[in-house]
Design a protein around this motif. Structure first.
Motif, PDB file in Angstrom:
ATOM      1  N   LEU A  10      18.214  11.513 -25.701  1.00 36.14           N
ATOM      2  CA  LEU A  10      17.346  12.311 -26.576  1.00 36.14           C
ATOM      3  C   LEU A  10      17.088  11.557 -27.877  1.00 36.14           C
ATOM      4  O   LEU A  10      15.943  11.477 -28.339  1.00 36.14           O
ATOM      5  N   ALA A  11      18.146  10.998 -28.466  1.00 34.70           N
ATOM      6  CA  ALA A  11      17.988  10.268 -29.726  1.00 34.70           C
ATOM      7  C   ALA A  11      17.028   9.103 -29.559  1.00 34.70           C
ATOM      8  O   ALA A  11      16.200   8.828 -30.440  1.00 34.70           O
ATOM      9  N   GLY A  12      17.113   8.427 -28.428  1.00 33.66           N
ATOM     10  CA  GLY A  12      16.201   7.317 -28.171  1.00 33.66           C
ATOM     11  C   GLY A  12      14.762   7.773 -28.072  1.00 33.66           C
ATOM     12  O   GLY A  12      13.850   7.114 -28.596  1.00 33.66           O
ATOM     13  N   ARG A  13      14.539   8.891 -27.402  1.00 38.39           N
ATOM     14  CA  ARG A  13      13.183   9.419 -27.280  1.00 38.39           C
ATOM     15  C   ARG A  13      12.617   9.820 -28.638  1.00 38.39           C
ATOM     16  O   ARG A  13      11.447   9.576 -28.937  1.00 38.39           O
ATOM     17  N   VAL A  14      13.472  10.455 -29.463  1.00 34.87           N
ATOM     18  CA  VAL A  14      13.024  10.873 -30.802  1.00 34.87           C
ATOM     19  C   VAL A  14      12.684   9.651 -31.652  1.00 34.87           C
ATOM     20  O   VAL A  14      11.636   9.598 -32.306  1.00 34.87           O
ATOM     21  N   ARG A  15      13.558   8.643 -31.631  1.00 41.67           N
ATOM     22  CA  ARG A  15      13.316   7.453 -32.452  1.00 41.67           C
ATOM     23  C   ARG A  15      12.043   6.744 -32.011  1.00 41.67           C
ATOM     24  O   ARG A  15      11.254   6.275 -32.842  1.00 41.67           O
ATOM     25  N   GLU A  16      11.816   6.686 -30.709  1.00 42.97           N
ATOM     26  CA  GLU A  16      10.609   5.999 -30.204  1.00 42.97           C
ATOM     27  C   GLU A  16       9.351   6.714 -30.675  1.00 42.97           C
ATOM     28  O   GLU A  16       8.386   6.066 -31.113  1.00 42.97           O
ATOM     29  N   ARG A  17       9.343   8.058 -30.613  1.00 48.66           N
ATOM     30  CA  ARG A  17       8.154   8.811 -31.014  1.00 48.66           C
ATOM     31  C   ARG A  17       7.932   8.703 -32.526  1.00 48.66           C
ATOM     32  O   ARG A  17       6.795   8.511 -32.981  1.00 48.66           O
ATOM     33  N   LEU A  18       8.997   8.829 -33.306  1.00 49.30           N
ATOM     34  CA  LEU A  18       8.837   8.767 -34.758  1.00 49.30           C
ATOM     35  C   LEU A  18       8.469   7.365 -35.220  1.00 49.30           C
ATOM     36  O   LEU A  18       7.762   7.195 -36.217  1.00 49.30           O
ATOM     37  N   ALA A  19       8.927   6.344 -34.490  1.00 50.95           N
ATOM     38  CA  ALA A  19       8.549   4.972 -34.836  1.00 50.95           C
ATOM     39  C   ALA A  19       7.054   4.779 -34.684  1.00 50.95           C
ATOM     40  O   ALA A  19       6.424   4.020 -35.436  1.00 50.95           O
ATOM     41  N   ARG A  20       6.456   5.465 -33.717  1.00 49.95           N
ATOM     42  CA  ARG A  20       5.006   5.379 -33.544  1.00 49.95           C
ATOM     43  C   ARG A  20       4.269   6.085 -34.681  1.00 49.95           C
ATOM     44  O   ARG A  20       3.181   5.674 -35.079  1.00 49.95           O
ATOM     45  N   LEU A  21       4.883   7.171 -35.186  1.00 50.83           N
ATOM     46  CA  LEU A  21       4.269   7.885 -36.309  1.00 50.83           C
ATOM     47  C   LEU A  21       4.396   7.106 -37.614  1.00 50.83           C
ATOM     48  O   LEU A  21       3.563   7.242 -38.514  1.00 50.83           O
ATOM     49  N   HIS A  22       5.447   6.299 -37.725  1.00 52.14           N
ATOM     50  CA  HIS A  22       5.731   5.560 -38.954  1.00 52.14           C
ATOM     51  C   HIS A  22       5.942   4.080 -38.620  1.00 52.14           C
ATOM     52  O   HIS A  22       7.085   3.602 -38.646  1.00 52.14           O
ATOM     53  N   PRO A  23       4.877   3.359 -38.270  1.00 51.53           N
ATOM     54  CA  PRO A  23       5.026   1.958 -37.868  1.00 51.53           C
ATOM     55  C   PRO A  23       5.728   1.128 -38.935  1.00 51.53           C
ATOM     56  O   PRO A  23       5.382   1.175 -40.122  1.00 51.53           O
ATOM     57  N   GLY A  24       6.739   0.417 -38.511  1.00 53.34           N
ATOM     58  CA  GLY A  24       7.454  -0.483 -39.413  1.00 53.34           C
ATOM     59  C   GLY A  24       8.515   0.184 -40.265  1.00 53.34           C
ATOM     60  O   GLY A  24       9.300  -0.506 -40.936  1.00 53.34           O
ATOM     61  N   LEU A  30      20.111  10.680 -35.487  1.00 53.89           N
ATOM     62  CA  LEU A  30      20.096  12.136 -35.474  1.00 53.89           C
ATOM     63  C   LEU A  30      21.401  12.659 -36.070  1.00 53.89           C
ATOM     64  O   LEU A  30      22.489  12.220 -35.686  1.00 53.89           O
ATOM     65  N   LYS A  31      21.292  13.601 -36.987  1.00 54.47           N
ATOM     66  CA  LYS A  31      22.471  14.224 -37.585  1.00 54.47           C
ATOM     67  C   LYS A  31      22.413  15.721 -37.323  1.00 54.47           C
ATOM     68  O   LYS A  31      21.384  16.360 -37.567  1.00 54.47           O
ATOM     69  N   VAL A  32      23.509  16.252 -36.810  1.00 50.58           N
ATOM     70  CA  VAL A  32      23.546  17.681 -36.510  1.00 50.58           C
ATOM     71  C   VAL A  32      23.298  18.471 -37.791  1.00 50.58           C
ATOM     72  O   VAL A  32      23.903  18.210 -38.830  1.00 50.58           O
ATOM     73  N   LEU A  33      22.389  19.424 -37.696  1.00 51.81           N
ATOM     74  CA  LEU A  33      22.035  20.243 -38.852  1.00 51.81           C
ATOM     75  C   LEU A  33      22.736  21.592 -38.720  1.00 51.81           C
ATOM     76  O   LEU A  33      22.464  22.343 -37.771  1.00 51.81           O
ATOM     77  N   PRO A  34      23.648  21.928 -39.619  1.00 50.42           N
ATOM     78  CA  PRO A  34      24.364  23.204 -39.518  1.00 50.42           C
ATOM     79  C   PRO A  34      23.406  24.376 -39.657  1.00 50.42           C
ATOM     80  O   PRO A  34      22.369  24.290 -40.314  1.00 50.42           O
ATOM     81  N   GLY A  35      23.779  25.458 -39.021  1.00 49.14           N
ATOM     82  CA  GLY A  35      23.026  26.694 -39.213  1.00 49.14           C
ATOM     83  C   GLY A  35      22.013  26.987 -38.137  1.00 49.14           C
ATOM     84  O   GLY A  35      21.431  28.062 -38.125  1.00 49.14           O
ATOM     85  N   GLY A  36      21.773  26.058 -37.194  1.00 54.14           N
ATOM     86  CA  GLY A  36      20.827  26.334 -36.123  1.00 54.14           C
ATOM     87  C   GLY A  36      21.401  27.338 -35.146  1.00 54.14           C
ATOM     88  O   GLY A  36      22.588  27.302 -34.831  1.00 54.14           O
ATOM     89  N   HIS A  37      20.568  28.251 -34.657  1.00 58.70           N
ATOM     90  CA  HIS A  37      21.047  29.289 -33.746  1.00 58.70           C
ATOM     91  C   HIS A  37      20.418  29.153 -32.361  1.00 58.70           C
ATOM     92  O   HIS A  37      20.627  30.014 -31.517  1.00 58.70           O
ATOM     93  N   SER A  38      19.663  28.119 -32.135  1.00 54.35           N
ATOM     94  CA  SER A  38      19.047  27.952 -30.821  1.00 54.35           C
ATOM     95  C   SER A  38      18.992  26.475 -30.494  1.00 54.35           C
ATOM     96  O   SER A  38      18.775  25.634 -31.359  1.00 54.35           O
ATOM     97  N   GLY A  39      19.219  26.166 -29.218  1.00 52.22           N
ATOM     98  CA  GLY A  39      19.129  24.782 -28.799  1.00 52.22           C
ATOM     99  C   GLY A  39      20.028  23.882 -29.627  1.00 52.22           C
ATOM    100  O   GLY A  39      21.079  24.272 -30.124  1.00 52.22           O
ATOM    101  N   LEU A  40      19.601  22.643 -29.755  1.00 51.83           N
ATOM    102  CA  LEU A  40      20.269  21.668 -30.597  1.00 51.83           C
ATOM    103  C   LEU A  40      19.381  21.417 -31.799  1.00 51.83           C
ATOM    104  O   LEU A  40      18.170  21.252 -31.655  1.00 51.83           O
ATOM    105  N   THR A  41      19.955  21.373 -32.987  1.00 54.15           N
ATOM    106  CA  THR A  41      19.176  21.194 -34.211  1.00 54.15           C
ATOM    107  C   THR A  41      19.722  20.006 -34.979  1.00 54.15           C
ATOM    108  O   THR A  41      20.917  19.936 -35.257  1.00 54.15           O
ATOM    109  N   TYR A  42      18.828  19.061 -35.304  1.00 51.80           N
ATOM    110  CA  TYR A  42      19.214  17.838 -35.991  1.00 51.80           C
ATOM    111  C   TYR A  42      18.276  17.588 -37.170  1.00 51.80           C
ATOM    112  O   TYR A  42      17.161  18.114 -37.226  1.00 51.80           O
ATOM    113  N   SER A  43      18.714  16.745 -38.081  1.00 48.57           N
ATOM    114  CA  SER A  43      17.814  16.171 -39.071  1.00 48.57           C
ATOM    115  C   SER A  43      17.734  14.673 -38.802  1.00 48.57           C
ATOM    116  O   SER A  43      18.669  14.073 -38.264  1.00 48.57           O
ATOM    117  N   VAL A  44      16.608  14.083 -39.160  1.00 48.28           N
ATOM    118  CA  VAL A  44      16.410  12.654 -38.945  1.00 48.28           C
ATOM    119  C   VAL A  44      15.388  12.158 -39.963  1.00 48.28           C
ATOM    120  O   VAL A  44      14.485  12.905 -40.360  1.00 48.28           O
TER     121      VAL A  44
END
Length: 324
Positions: A10-24, A30-44
């Motif tokens: 999952l982290a690899g997929r997220v990094r690949e997509r965000l790298a396309r949004l922010h070239p270079g 991914l850092k777990v974000l406390p307080g999420g009540h559904s799924g997995l919640t991260y900050s990046v």
């Protein structure tokens, strides 16, 4: 495949997509974000940008609170509207699905329940502010492109939904629950035109900066239905006495009447609000009981678990009193 491997993928997929949004630009971990009540919640982070990522947990079906794509859909439909929400930056429908939204700065604090304490004047201004936000949410066109709303849920449907949750709580933890459910079922009010509902609208789910609402978050149970469903729940959090043994008094908070005035903005009063107040208390009792049951089963840690049984009973008793 191990959970660790799936999270790494999952982290690899997220990094690949965000790298396309922010070239270079460097993309952080991914850092777990406390307080999420559904799924997995991260900050990046991606360069100077910061995002919140919500993902379906490995091995889980993308349904209910884990249906993160459904959350992305309502956020996307509301972007640019009069309802402040985080912008959706990326959506990946490949399972396990995930989406990234803008990280909204601010604090979401429930004055009568949460720490840290917010100055009473600030809490008051925020509650009146979000009453107007709720009015604007309910004015949203449910045919907004991209929303793809579910079938409307009327008062009887909402009662049935939370009745099932309450019935999942051991009977000894919900004394008087059957009488409350019977009382609610005997007098289900006629419906109002359905609107877009948040499902858990309260100050604890609205990020604020100073006295301004900047983002409504936690859209796990959004739906379409009677506006009084959201409103009755929101009003519950205006008074600490609604939370026996849990809430604290906050002088100066707006009264229910003031919040209703801010919501209605000159429109006529809504009928049958007492029924929806009682429904909100039943819903709270069901949630508390569900959490306590999970705690006892070792699935959920709640340090206040010894205080919950009388709290649940008090919520049910108060709701019965409201119904008369």
């Amino acid at each position: 495949m191990s959970t660790a491997t799936q999270v790494s993928e999952l982290a690899g997929r997220v990094r690949e997509r965000l790298a396309r949004l922010h070239p270079g630009a460097p993309v952080g971990e991914l850092k777990v974000l406390p307080g999420g009540h559904s799924g997995l919640t991260y900050s990046v982070t991606a360069g100077d940008a910061r995002y919140v990522v919500k993902a379906v947990p490995p091995g889980q079906r993308p349904v209910g609170r884990n249906d993160v794509l459904r959350q992305a859909r309502v956020l996307g439909a509301l972007t640019g509207s009069a309802v402040p929400v985080p912008g959706v930056a990326a959506v990946d429908e490949t399972q396990p699905a995930w989406f990234a939204m803008d990280f909204a700065a601010g604090e979401a604090v429930e004055p009568v329940l949460d720490e840290p304490e917010v100055p009473a004047a600030t809490a008051r201004a925020r509650m009146l502010e979000i009453a107007a936000v709720l009015r604007r949410l309910h004015a949203t066109d449910t045919h907004t492109p991209g929303l793809d709303p579910p079938e409307p849920l009327d008062a009887a449907g909402e009662l049935g939904r939370w009745s099932r949750t309450l019935h999942a709580v051991p009977a000894e933890l919900r004394p008087g629950g059957e009488e409350l459910l019977a009382g609610l079922a005997r007098d289900v009010p006629a419906g109002l035109p359905p609107v877009l509902l948040h499902g858990d609208f309260r100050l604890g789910n609205v990020l604020c900066v100073d006295e301004r609402a900047v983002a409504v978050v936690d859209w796990e149970i959004w739906s379409v239905g009677d506006p009084r469903i959201d409103l009755g729940w929101f009003l519950l959090f205006a008074d600490h006495s609604n939370f026996p043994q849990l809430g604290r008094a906050v002088p100066g908070l707006p009264s229910e009447a003031e919040l209703l005035d801010a919501y209605l903005d000159g429109r006529p009063a809504l009928p049958a609000m007492d029924w929806f107040r009682a429904l909100g208390r039943m819903k709270m009792a069901a949630i508390m009981g569900h959490n306590l049951r999970r705690h006892r089963e070792g699935k959920h840690h709640d340090p206040d678990q010894e205080r919950l049984p009388p709290t649940i009973a008090a919520m049910i008793r108060t709701a019965r009193d409201i119904l008369g």
